[in-house]
Design a protein around this motif. Structure first.
Motif, PDB file in Angstrom:
ATOM      1  N   TRP A 227      37.506   7.653  46.222  1.00 30.96           N
ATOM      2  CA  TRP A 227      38.879   7.296  46.047  1.00 30.96           C
ATOM      3  C   TRP A 227      38.670   5.913  45.215  1.00 30.96           C
ATOM      4  CZ3 TRP A 227      41.971   2.707  46.227  1.00 30.96           C
ATOM      5  CH2 TRP A 227      43.335   3.136  45.312  1.00 30.96           C
ATOM      6  N   ALA A 228      39.475   5.846  44.042  1.00 31.72           N
ATOM      7  CA  ALA A 228      39.573   4.775  43.040  1.00 31.72           C
ATOM      8  C   ALA A 228      40.968   4.941  42.219  1.00 31.72           C
ATOM      9  CB  ALA A 228      38.328   4.696  42.068  1.00 31.72           C
ATOM     10  N   PRO A 229      41.460   3.734  41.901  1.00 36.25           N
ATOM     11  CA  PRO A 229      42.442   3.783  41.352  1.00 36.25           C
ATOM     12  C   PRO A 229      42.259   4.094  39.810  1.00 36.25           C
ATOM     13  CG  PRO A 229      42.276   1.485  41.776  1.00 36.25           C
ATOM     14  CD  PRO A 229      41.258   2.442  42.308  1.00 36.25           C
TER      15      PRO A 229
ATOM     16  N   ARG B 229      49.295  16.099  33.312  1.00 34.29           N
ATOM     17  CA  ARG B 229      48.618  15.526  32.148  1.00 34.29           C
ATOM     18  C   ARG B 229      47.006  15.267  32.130  1.00 34.29           C
ATOM     19  NH1 ARG B 229      53.530  13.324  32.135  1.00 34.29           N
ATOM     20  NH2 ARG B 229      53.219  11.815  34.023  1.00 34.29           N
ATOM     21  N   MET B 230      46.542  14.604  33.336  1.00 37.60           N
ATOM     22  CA  MET B 230      45.161  14.615  33.907  1.00 37.60           C
ATOM     23  C   MET B 230      44.422  15.737  34.213  1.00 37.60           C
ATOM     24  SD  MET B 230      44.172  11.653  33.239  1.00 37.60           S
ATOM     25  CE  MET B 230      42.669  12.356  33.777  1.00 37.60           C
ATOM     26  N   GLY B 231      45.247  16.508  34.792  1.00 38.30           N
ATOM     27  CA  GLY B 231      44.350  17.872  35.297  1.00 38.30           C
ATOM     28  C   GLY B 231      44.094  18.754  34.125  1.00 38.30           C
TER      29      GLY B 231
ATOM     30  N   GLU C 216      53.173  12.750  47.415  1.00 34.23           N
ATOM     31  CA  GLU C 216      53.592  13.468  48.487  1.00 34.23           C
ATOM     32  C   GLU C 216      52.563  15.102  48.527  1.00 34.23           C
ATOM     33  OE1 GLU C 216      54.941  12.276  45.782  1.00 34.23           O
ATOM     34  OE2 GLU C 216      56.560  13.185  45.110  1.00 34.23           O
ATOM     35  N   ALA C 217      51.920  15.243  47.469  1.00 33.82           N
ATOM     36  CA  ALA C 217      50.843  16.423  47.571  1.00 33.82           C
ATOM     37  C   ALA C 217      49.540  15.971  48.181  1.00 33.82           C
ATOM     38  CB  ALA C 217      50.494  16.919  46.286  1.00 33.82           C
ATOM     39  N   VAL C 218      49.074  14.772  48.594  1.00 31.10           N
ATOM     40  CA  VAL C 218      47.805  14.307  48.921  1.00 31.10           C
ATOM     41  C   VAL C 218      47.541  14.713  50.270  1.00 31.10           C
ATOM     42  CG1 VAL C 218      46.721  12.237  49.419  1.00 31.10           C
ATOM     43  CG2 VAL C 218      47.494  12.752  47.195  1.00 31.10           C
TER      44      VAL C 218
ATOM     45  N   GLU D 198      48.247  24.164  41.645  1.00 27.01           N
ATOM     46  CA  GLU D 198      49.476  23.400  41.650  1.00 27.01           C
ATOM     47  C   GLU D 198      50.508  23.744  42.723  1.00 27.01           C
ATOM     48  OE1 GLU D 198      51.010  21.152  40.093  1.00 27.01           O
ATOM     49  OE2 GLU D 198      49.763  20.967  38.289  1.00 27.01           O
ATOM     50  N   HIS D 199      51.595  22.955  43.059  1.00 31.91           N
ATOM     51  CA  HIS D 199      52.453  23.313  44.118  1.00 31.91           C
ATOM     52  C   HIS D 199      53.043  24.718  43.994  1.00 31.91           C
ATOM     53  CE1 HIS D 199      56.092  22.225  41.767  1.00 31.91           C
ATOM     54  NE2 HIS D 199      55.168  21.409  41.329  1.00 31.91           N
ATOM     55  N   ALA D 200      53.614  25.233  45.177  1.00 29.16           N
ATOM     56  CA  ALA D 200      53.974  26.792  44.902  1.00 29.16           C
ATOM     57  C   ALA D 200      55.361  27.095  44.066  1.00 29.16           C
ATOM     58  CB  ALA D 200      54.519  26.904  46.443  1.00 29.16           C
TER      59      ALA D 200
HETATM   60  N1  NDP Z   1      42.555   7.203  39.139  1.00 27.76           N
HETATM   61  C1  NDP Z   1      42.543   7.389  37.914  1.00 27.76           C
HETATM   62  O1  NDP Z   1      41.531   7.259  37.079  1.00 27.76           O
HETATM   63  C2  NDP Z   1      43.809   7.888  37.336  1.00 27.76           C
HETATM   64  C3  NDP Z   1      44.840   8.106  38.204  1.00 27.76           C
HETATM   65  N2  NDP Z   1      45.998   8.738  37.659  1.00 27.76           N
HETATM   66  C4  NDP Z   1      47.092   9.085  38.695  1.00 27.76           C
HETATM   67  O2  NDP Z   1      47.066  10.265  38.577  1.00 27.76           O
HETATM   68  C5  NDP Z   1      48.205  10.891  39.025  1.00 27.76           C
HETATM   69  C6  NDP Z   1      48.631  12.066  38.184  1.00 27.76           C
HETATM   70  O3  NDP Z   1      48.857  11.604  37.009  1.00 27.76           O
HETATM   71  P1  NDP Z   1      49.466  12.541  35.645  1.00 27.76           P
HETATM   72  O4  NDP Z   1      48.526  13.591  35.506  1.00 27.76           O
HETATM   73  O5  NDP Z   1      49.630  11.739  34.548  1.00 27.76           O
HETATM   74  O6  NDP Z   1      50.664  13.183  36.287  1.00 27.76           O
HETATM   75  P2  NDP Z   1      51.383  14.381  36.144  1.00 27.76           P
HETATM   76  O7  NDP Z   1      52.780  14.342  36.800  1.00 27.76           O
HETATM   77  O8  NDP Z   1      51.302  14.687  34.480  1.00 27.76           O
HETATM   78  O9  NDP Z   1      50.435  15.548  36.933  1.00 27.76           O
HETATM   79  C7  NDP Z   1      50.710  15.603  38.260  1.00 27.76           C
HETATM   80  C8  NDP Z   1      50.415  17.213  38.821  1.00 27.76           C
HETATM   81  O10 NDP Z   1      50.782  17.252  40.122  1.00 27.76           O
HETATM   82  C9  NDP Z   1      51.737  18.195  40.315  1.00 27.76           C
HETATM   83  N3  NDP Z   1      52.393  18.015  41.634  1.00 27.76           N
HETATM   84  C10 NDP Z   1      53.368  17.339  41.839  1.00 27.76           C
HETATM   85  N4  NDP Z   1      53.913  17.359  43.263  1.00 27.76           N
HETATM   86  C11 NDP Z   1      53.031  18.317  43.672  1.00 27.76           C
HETATM   87  C12 NDP Z   1      52.795  18.770  44.941  1.00 27.76           C
HETATM   88  N5  NDP Z   1      53.779  18.409  45.862  1.00 27.76           N
HETATM   89  N6  NDP Z   1      51.989  19.565  45.142  1.00 27.76           N
HETATM   90  C13 NDP Z   1      51.055  20.009  44.290  1.00 27.76           C
HETATM   91  N7  NDP Z   1      51.106  19.452  43.033  1.00 27.76           N
HETATM   92  C14 NDP Z   1      52.102  18.660  42.615  1.00 27.76           C
HETATM   93  C15 NDP Z   1      52.813  17.943  38.951  1.00 27.76           C
HETATM   94  O11 NDP Z   1      53.653  19.094  39.177  1.00 27.76           O
HETATM   95  P3  NDP Z   1      55.171  18.957  38.654  1.00 27.76           P
HETATM   96  O12 NDP Z   1      54.910  19.036  36.971  1.00 27.76           O
HETATM   97  O13 NDP Z   1      56.080  20.139  39.020  1.00 27.76           O
HETATM   98  O14 NDP Z   1      55.616  17.768  38.977  1.00 27.76           O
HETATM   99  C16 NDP Z   1      51.744  17.795  37.977  1.00 27.76           C
HETATM  100  O15 NDP Z   1      51.393  19.144  37.618  1.00 27.76           O
HETATM  101  C17 NDP Z   1      49.245   9.738  38.966  1.00 27.76           C
HETATM  102  O16 NDP Z   1      49.042   9.256  40.629  1.00 27.76           O
HETATM  103  C18 NDP Z   1      48.232   8.713  38.262  1.00 27.76           C
HETATM  104  O17 NDP Z   1      48.646   7.335  38.672  1.00 27.76           O
HETATM  105  C19 NDP Z   1      46.057   9.105  36.296  1.00 27.76           C
HETATM  106  C20 NDP Z   1      45.235   8.658  35.491  1.00 27.76           C
HETATM  107  C21 NDP Z   1      43.937   8.028  35.690  1.00 27.76           C
END
Ligand code: NDP
Ligand SMILES: O=C(O)C1=N[C@H](C(=O)O)C[C@H](O)C1
Length: 270
Positions: free
Chosen positions: A118-120, A12-14, A76-78, A34-36
């Motif tokens: 880093w910021a939430p 969603r955010m990406g 888990e990806a971080v 993205e993950h593999a």
């Molecule tokens: N700091 C800020 O301002 C904000 C922070 N956030 C945070 O951002 C994060 C993402 O939010 P959102 O975009 O809504 O989430 P989504 O689930 O829509 O997106 C996360 C993406 O990361 C992928 N992903 C998951 N696991 C892995 C992995 N192991 N390796 C690589 N890629 C992976 C997901 O793939 P898959 O679909 O296969 O799971 C998905 O495409 C959350 O932690 C949210 O809280 C969100 C909004 C604002």
């Protein structure tokens, strides 16, 4: 022109980060990661973001020639993202929430080598509201009859962590105001209430996480006193405030030495 890699690019955010970066002449989107096993691997990141073709297929391998990584993924990806940023000597905007304390330590270690924000919440409005919450707490903490602080956050049904990283940050900042004077009692962080809880104590902050529909994020900080109440509320109407904030952080990082920074630094709110 900054070469940007977006991690979690199909999320969603990406997708919003790709869309805003592609429309900004200061950026060139060079990687959408993205993950593999992701079902969108190979698809064009521009198409996924609702744009015309960018000629950047979603991939799981990191290129070396990048200036900045923006990460919105899952905890888990971080670890892998941090390693990739250090390896590429790229700046890192880490927006993912729900990180463990070990992951925060790992970020701190990496910040000896690269510049990291880093910021939430990357949102300007949220960060301003955090500053307001600190001021309100400082003004009310010794009020006659006491002040009760409760944090209510609302997010979409797909969110995987609770309470939100933003709610936890609000709580941390407010607790620090209460605890500022030597000898002040420590604040307890209470997550929800159920059953025979007994009366509320004065030295707690309550957190309540609501999950409904497609809400992109809303935080209300309640300061309840005897006879009157203040509420600070900040609500997103879409995700672009977060994406724009992350891109502002990416640009700001280019002029910074290695170190760990927050959105307060980016926004000049120190
Ligand atoms: N700091 C800020 O301002 C904000 C922070 N956030 C945070 O951002 C994060 C993402 O939010 P959102 O975009 O809504 O989430 P989504 O689930 O829509 O997106 C996360 C993406 O990361 C992928 N992903 C998951 N696991 C892995 C992995 N192991 N390796 C690589 N890629 C992976 C997901 O793939 P898959 O679909 O296969 O799971 C998905 O495409 C959350 O932690 C949210 O809280 C969100 C909004 C604002
Ligand atoms: O998952 C989300 O959507 C959001 N997560 C962040 C958080 O946990 O604080 C920021 C924003 O509220 C949206």
């Amino acid at each position: 022109m900054l070469r940007i890699a977006v991690h979690g690019a199909a999320g969603r955010m990406g997708r919003r980060v790709v869309a805003l970066a592609a429309g900004d002449p200061d950026f060139r989107v060079v990687a959408a990661i993205e993950h593999a096993d992701h079902s969108d691997l190979g698809k064009d990141a521009g198409f996924l973001a609702g744009l015309s073709e960018l000629d950047v297929p979603v991939a799981s391998a990191w290129p070396d020639d990048i200036d900045v990584i923006v990460d919105f993924s899952l905890p888990e990806a971080v670890d892998g993202v941090i390693d990739s940023a250090v390896k590429a000597n790229a700046a890192l905007v880490m927006a993912t929430t729900g990180l463990t304390s070990e992951q925060h330590d790992r970020l701190k270690q990496a910040s000896e080598k690269i510049a990291i924000v880093w910021a939430p919440s990357m949102s300007l409005a949220v960060n301003l509201t955090m500053r307001m919450a600190q001021q309100v707490t400082a003004a009310l903490k010794d009020v006659s009859g006491g002040v009760d602080v409760e944090i209510i956050e609302r997010h979409h049904r797909f969110k995987e962590d609770a309470p939100s990283g933003t709610a936890l940050k609000f709580g941390e900042l407010i607790a620090a105001e209460f605890e500022r004077e030597p000898g002040a009692s420590a604040i307890k962080h209470v997550h929800g209430r159920e059953g025979k809880t007994g009366m509320r104590t004065g030295n707690e902050i309550g957190y309540h996480a609501v999950r409904t529909g497609d809400n992109p994020g809303e935080h209300t900080i309640v300061f309840g006193m005897m006879g009157e109440t203040i509420e600070l509320k900040v609500a997103a109407s879409n995700r672009d405030s977060y994406a724009a904030g992350a891109l502002a952080a990416a640009k700001w990082l280019q002029d910074q030495p290695a170190g760990m920074y927050s959105m307060f630094d980016v926004l000049g709110m120190k």
